[in-house]
Write a protein that holds these residues in place. Structure first.
Motif, PDB file in Angstrom:
ATOM      1  N   PRO A  43      66.020  37.293  40.276  1.00 10.47           N
ATOM      2  CA  PRO A  43      67.346  36.866  39.821  1.00 10.47           C
ATOM      3  C   PRO A  43      67.465  35.353  39.759  1.00 10.47           C
ATOM      4  CG  PRO A  43      67.439  37.627  42.079  1.00 10.47           C
ATOM      5  CD  PRO A  43      66.066  37.952  41.587  1.00 10.47           C
ATOM      6  N   SER A  44      68.475  34.886  39.052  1.00  9.47           N
ATOM      7  CA  SER A  44      68.625  33.447  38.827  1.00  9.47           C
ATOM      8  C   SER A  44      68.785  32.667  40.124  1.00  9.47           C
ATOM      9  CB  SER A  44      69.824  33.182  37.900  1.00  9.47           C
ATOM     10  OG  SER A  44      71.012  33.789  38.411  1.00  9.47           O
ATOM     11  N   ILE A  45      69.448  33.249  41.110  1.00  7.76           N
ATOM     12  CA  ILE A  45      69.625  32.508  42.362  1.00  7.76           C
ATOM     13  C   ILE A  45      68.286  32.329  43.081  1.00  7.76           C
ATOM     14  CG2 ILE A  45      70.060  34.422  43.987  1.00  7.76           C
ATOM     15  CD1 ILE A  45      72.450  32.675  45.002  1.00  7.76           C
ATOM     16  N   GLY A  46      67.339  33.212  42.809  1.00  5.92           N
ATOM     17  CA  GLY A  46      66.020  33.107  43.412  1.00  5.92           C
ATOM     18  C   GLY A  46      65.201  31.961  42.863  1.00  5.92           C
ATOM     19  N   ARG A  47      65.666  31.349  41.775  1.00  2.00           N
ATOM     20  CA  ARG A  47      64.957  30.209  41.178  1.00  2.00           C
ATOM     21  C   ARG A  47      65.498  28.873  41.692  1.00  2.00           C
ATOM     22  NH1 ARG A  47      62.187  32.946  37.333  1.00  2.00           N
ATOM     23  NH2 ARG A  47      63.221  34.793  36.466  1.00  2.00           N
ATOM     24  N   SER A  48      66.485  28.938  42.560  1.00  3.17           N
ATOM     25  CA  SER A  48      67.081  27.710  43.094  1.00  3.17           C
ATOM     26  C   SER A  48      66.172  27.108  44.163  1.00  3.17           C
ATOM     27  CB  SER A  48      68.466  28.009  43.682  1.00  3.17           C
ATOM     28  OG  SER A  48      68.984  26.877  44.333  1.00  3.17           O
ATOM     29  N   LYS A  49      65.621  25.959  43.899  1.00  2.00           N
ATOM     30  CA  LYS A  49      64.730  25.297  44.853  1.00  2.00           C
ATOM     31  C   LYS A  49      65.486  24.845  46.106  1.00  2.00           C
ATOM     32  CE  LYS A  49      61.549  23.678  41.274  1.00  2.00           C
ATOM     33  NZ  LYS A  49      60.908  22.494  40.628  1.00  2.00           N
ATOM     34  N   LEU A  67      80.904  32.455  45.539  1.00  2.00           N
ATOM     35  CA  LEU A  67      81.647  33.507  44.850  1.00  2.00           C
ATOM     36  C   LEU A  67      83.131  33.420  45.181  1.00  2.00           C
ATOM     37  CD1 LEU A  67      81.604  35.992  43.046  1.00  2.00           C
ATOM     38  CD2 LEU A  67      81.271  37.396  45.091  1.00  2.00           C
ATOM     39  N   GLY A  68      83.467  33.066  46.422  1.00  4.02           N
ATOM     40  CA  GLY A  68      84.863  32.928  46.793  1.00  4.02           C
ATOM     41  C   GLY A  68      85.570  31.844  45.991  1.00  4.02           C
ATOM     42  N   VAL A  69      84.918  30.705  45.833  1.00  7.35           N
ATOM     43  CA  VAL A  69      85.502  29.617  45.032  1.00  7.35           C
ATOM     44  C   VAL A  69      85.641  30.044  43.579  1.00  7.35           C
ATOM     45  CG1 VAL A  69      85.143  27.266  44.186  1.00  7.35           C
ATOM     46  CG2 VAL A  69      84.627  27.815  46.569  1.00  7.35           C
ATOM     47  N   PHE A  70      84.606  30.701  43.049  1.00  6.73           N
ATOM     48  CA  PHE A  70      84.649  31.167  41.657  1.00  6.73           C
ATOM     49  C   PHE A  70      85.792  32.166  41.467  1.00  6.73           C
ATOM     50  CE2 PHE A  70      83.466  34.098  38.255  1.00  6.73           C
ATOM     51  CZ  PHE A  70      83.158  33.215  37.224  1.00  6.73           C
ATOM     52  N   ALA A  71      85.917  33.112  42.406  1.00  4.50           N
ATOM     53  CA  ALA A  71      86.951  34.138  42.284  1.00  4.50           C
ATOM     54  C   ALA A  71      88.348  33.538  42.322  1.00  4.50           C
ATOM     55  CB  ALA A  71      86.786  35.177  43.405  1.00  4.50           C
ATOM     56  N   ASN A  72      88.529  32.449  43.046  1.00  9.30           N
ATOM     57  CA  ASN A  72      89.838  31.803  43.112  1.00  9.30           C
ATOM     58  C   ASN A  72      90.266  31.213  41.772  1.00  9.30           C
ATOM     59  OD1 ASN A  72      90.259  32.379  45.807  1.00  9.30           O
ATOM     60  ND2 ASN A  72      89.408  30.434  46.536  1.00  9.30           N
ATOM     61  N   HIS A  73      89.297  30.974  40.884  1.00  7.87           N
ATOM     62  CA  HIS A  73      89.606  30.377  39.592  1.00  7.87           C
ATOM     63  C   HIS A  73      89.633  31.398  38.451  1.00  7.87           C
ATOM     64  CE1 HIS A  73      88.415  26.819  41.920  1.00  7.87           C
ATOM     65  NE2 HIS A  73      89.055  26.102  41.034  1.00  7.87           N
ATOM     66  N   ILE A  74      89.361  32.671  38.763  1.00  2.00           N
ATOM     67  CA  ILE A  74      89.247  33.678  37.708  1.00  2.00           C
ATOM     68  C   ILE A  74      90.575  33.961  37.023  1.00  2.00           C
ATOM     69  CG2 ILE A  74      88.894  36.168  37.366  1.00  2.00           C
ATOM     70  CD1 ILE A  74      86.473  36.034  39.084  1.00  2.00           C
ATOM     71  N   LEU A  75      91.645  33.991  37.783  1.00  2.00           N
ATOM     72  CA  LEU A  75      92.949  34.446  37.295  1.00  2.00           C
ATOM     73  C   LEU A  75      93.361  33.790  35.985  1.00  2.00           C
ATOM     74  CD1 LEU A  75      95.472  36.155  37.785  1.00  2.00           C
ATOM     75  CD2 LEU A  75      96.409  34.266  39.130  1.00  2.00           C
ATOM     76  N   SER A  76      93.076  32.514  35.838  1.00  2.00           N
ATOM     77  CA  SER A  76      93.547  31.781  34.659  1.00  2.00           C
ATOM     78  C   SER A  76      92.659  31.980  33.438  1.00  2.00           C
ATOM     79  CB  SER A  76      93.614  30.277  34.973  1.00  2.00           C
ATOM     80  OG  SER A  76      94.466  30.018  36.069  1.00  2.00           O
ATOM     81  N   TYR A  77      91.516  32.664  33.600  1.00  2.00           N
ATOM     82  CA  TYR A  77      90.550  32.675  32.508  1.00  2.00           C
ATOM     83  C   TYR A  77      90.148  34.060  32.002  1.00  2.00           C
ATOM     84  CZ  TYR A  77      89.942  27.799  33.905  1.00  2.00           C
ATOM     85  OH  TYR A  77      90.163  26.475  34.226  1.00  2.00           O
ATOM     86  N   GLY A  96      77.066  32.374  33.734  1.00  2.00           N
ATOM     87  CA  GLY A  96      75.978  31.453  34.032  1.00  2.00           C
ATOM     88  C   GLY A  96      75.841  30.999  35.464  1.00  2.00           C
ATOM     89  N   LEU A  97      76.655  31.541  36.378  1.00  5.12           N
ATOM     90  CA  LEU A  97      76.514  31.177  37.781  1.00  5.12           C
ATOM     91  C   LEU A  97      75.296  31.893  38.365  1.00  5.12           C
ATOM     92  CD1 LEU A  97      77.946  29.607  40.103  1.00  5.12           C
ATOM     93  CD2 LEU A  97      79.032  31.782  40.717  1.00  5.12           C
ATOM     94  N   PRO A  98      74.417  31.195  39.061  1.00  2.00           N
ATOM     95  CA  PRO A  98      73.270  31.872  39.674  1.00  2.00           C
ATOM     96  C   PRO A  98      73.734  32.931  40.685  1.00  2.00           C
ATOM     97  CG  PRO A  98      72.899  29.502  39.616  1.00  2.00           C
ATOM     98  CD  PRO A  98      74.340  29.720  39.226  1.00  2.00           C
ATOM     99  N   THR A  99      73.240  34.139  40.518  1.00  3.23           N
ATOM    100  CA  THR A  99      73.606  35.247  41.406  1.00  3.23           C
ATOM    101  C   THR A  99      72.362  36.058  41.761  1.00  3.23           C
ATOM    102  OG1 THR A  99      73.954  37.002  39.751  1.00  3.23           O
ATOM    103  CG2 THR A  99      75.753  35.414  40.065  1.00  3.23           C
ATOM    104  N   ARG A 100      72.552  37.069  42.586  1.00  5.48           N
ATOM    105  CA  ARG A 100      71.461  37.969  42.948  1.00  5.48           C
ATOM    106  C   ARG A 100      71.311  39.111  41.940  1.00  5.48           C
ATOM    107  NH1 ARG A 100      71.790  40.363  48.430  1.00  5.48           N
ATOM    108  NH2 ARG A 100      72.132  38.190  49.029  1.00  5.48           N
ATOM    109  N   PHE A 101      72.017  39.038  40.824  1.00  6.89           N
ATOM    110  CA  PHE A 101      71.903  40.036  39.774  1.00  6.89           C
ATOM    111  C   PHE A 101      70.807  39.664  38.777  1.00  6.89           C
ATOM    112  CE2 PHE A 101      76.594  41.565  39.975  1.00  6.89           C
ATOM    113  CZ  PHE A 101      76.274  42.412  41.028  1.00  6.89           C
ATOM    114  N   MET A 102      70.073  40.677  38.289  1.00 10.13           N
ATOM    115  CA  MET A 102      69.131  40.514  37.186  1.00 10.13           C
ATOM    116  C   MET A 102      69.638  41.320  35.997  1.00 10.13           C
ATOM    117  SD  MET A 102      65.260  40.793  38.746  1.00 10.13           S
ATOM    118  CE  MET A 102      64.574  40.671  37.089  1.00 10.13           C
TER     119      MET A 102
END
Length: 317
Positions: A43-49, A67-77, A96-102
């Motif tokens: 996953p993309s987060i696994g590529r973070s050095k 994720l908590g910070v991101f979720a706080n900004h979701i409402l407006s978008y 485009g946020l690095p996560t543990r999802f592939m």
């Protein structure tokens, strides 16, 4: 990983998918670079050095905080508000946020598109082969995990059909008045001697008001399914269509329980797409409707499609 398939044409790819792959549920992932070219299946987060030197506990804490910070900004978008961490993480992954999802797809042509849309070049300018990876490990799906974890609720007995406790015969048959059914004062009904409505042994916790059936868990949380940060194995997540792109690309997400590690070789097959075939495959995919405009149903997709048609192949729009 077994010996890879080598593909040199669009038709050869279709034949391989049709005749050589397992006849079970299959997930595909297209990459413009091979695993052997140091582009590991992770996953993309696994590529973070920056996370390599962190402990597992520290990495998970960073993931949760981000994720908590991101979720706080979701409402407006967004129009679709996430109901849990799985949905919030899917939206984050999409943007485009690095996560543990592939990202994977159930559509082999979608994977072929991502493998061939851009031909990568090595540092010496030589064109590189690409690949479609086929998941063979068959991870558990979140929907199955939800059903597995759902609590089994003991049905409540139907009191109307329960055998009555025996009573001593009386000289006079029981009348409606003796049950209190004809009382004009609206007071509580009185049961005759020998009858009992003792519910102390009956579990009513699973009942809804006015319902005679057990209540089933309605949400992931109620079914006690772990969060994406608490899984102990890889899990396939079929997200709600928070974006038209997910629907158009037949996309699914694999939550990796060890996001810093690459996928084990035994868990996938490799289909190598020779770079010499990329041009023709792109044209054929465009003819079949598996291209920018269809897979990215927004202005970005339209612009990418026009750029390809007019400025890359000198075609007509």
């Amino acid at each position: 990983m077994s010996t890879p398939f080598i593909i040199e044409s669009f038709e050869e790819y279709l034949k391989t998918v049709r005749e050589e792959l397992p006849k079970t549920r299959i997930y595909f992932r297209g990459q413009s670079q091979l695993v052997s070219a140091k582009y590991a299946l992770k996953p993309s987060i696994g590529r973070s050095k920056n996370l390599l030197t962190k402990s597992p506990f520290e990495r998970e804490e960073i993931e949760r905080n981000v994720l908590g910070v991101f979720a706080n900004h979701i409402l407006s978008y967004v129009r679709h508000l996430p109901r849990n961490d799985w949905e919030a993480l899917a939206i984050a992954q999409h943007h485009g946020l690095p996560t543990r999802f592939m990202d994977w797809s159930t559509n082999p042509l979608v994977a072929l598109y991502f493998a061939t849309r851009r031909t990568k070049k090595a540092e010496d300018g030589k064109a590189l082969d690409s690949a479609v990876y086929v998941l063979t490990s068959d991870p558990i799906r979140l929907s199955d995990l939800t059903r597995t974890k759902a609590e089994i609720i003991k049905p409540v007995s139907d009191l109307a059909t329960e055998p009555a406790k025996p009573v001593k015969p009386t000289k006079q048959a029981l009348s409606y008045e003796e049950f209190g059914l004809d009382d004009d004062d609206g007071g509580p009904a009185q049961l005759p001697p020998g009858f009992s409505l003792d519910l102390s042994g009956v579990d009513l916790s699973g009942m809804e008001d006015g319902d005679s059936k057990p209540r089933k868990p309605k949400t992931i949380e109620e079914a006690k399914v772990p969060s994406p940060f608490g899984i102990s194995e890889n899990v396939i997540y079929d997200p709600p269509h928070v974006s038209p792109r997910i629907r158009a690309q037949d996309g699914v997400l694999m939550a990796c329980h060890q996001p810093m590690n690459e996928l084990d070789e035994k868990d996938y097959l490799e289909i190598i797409i020779k770079h010499e075939a990329h041009d023709d495959i792109r044209r054929r995919l465009d003819q079949y409707g598996v291209f920018d405009k269809q897979l990215f149903p927004d202005l970005d997709g339209i612009a990418k499609w026009l750029k390809y048609r007019v400025f890359e192949i000198d075609g007509k729009c």
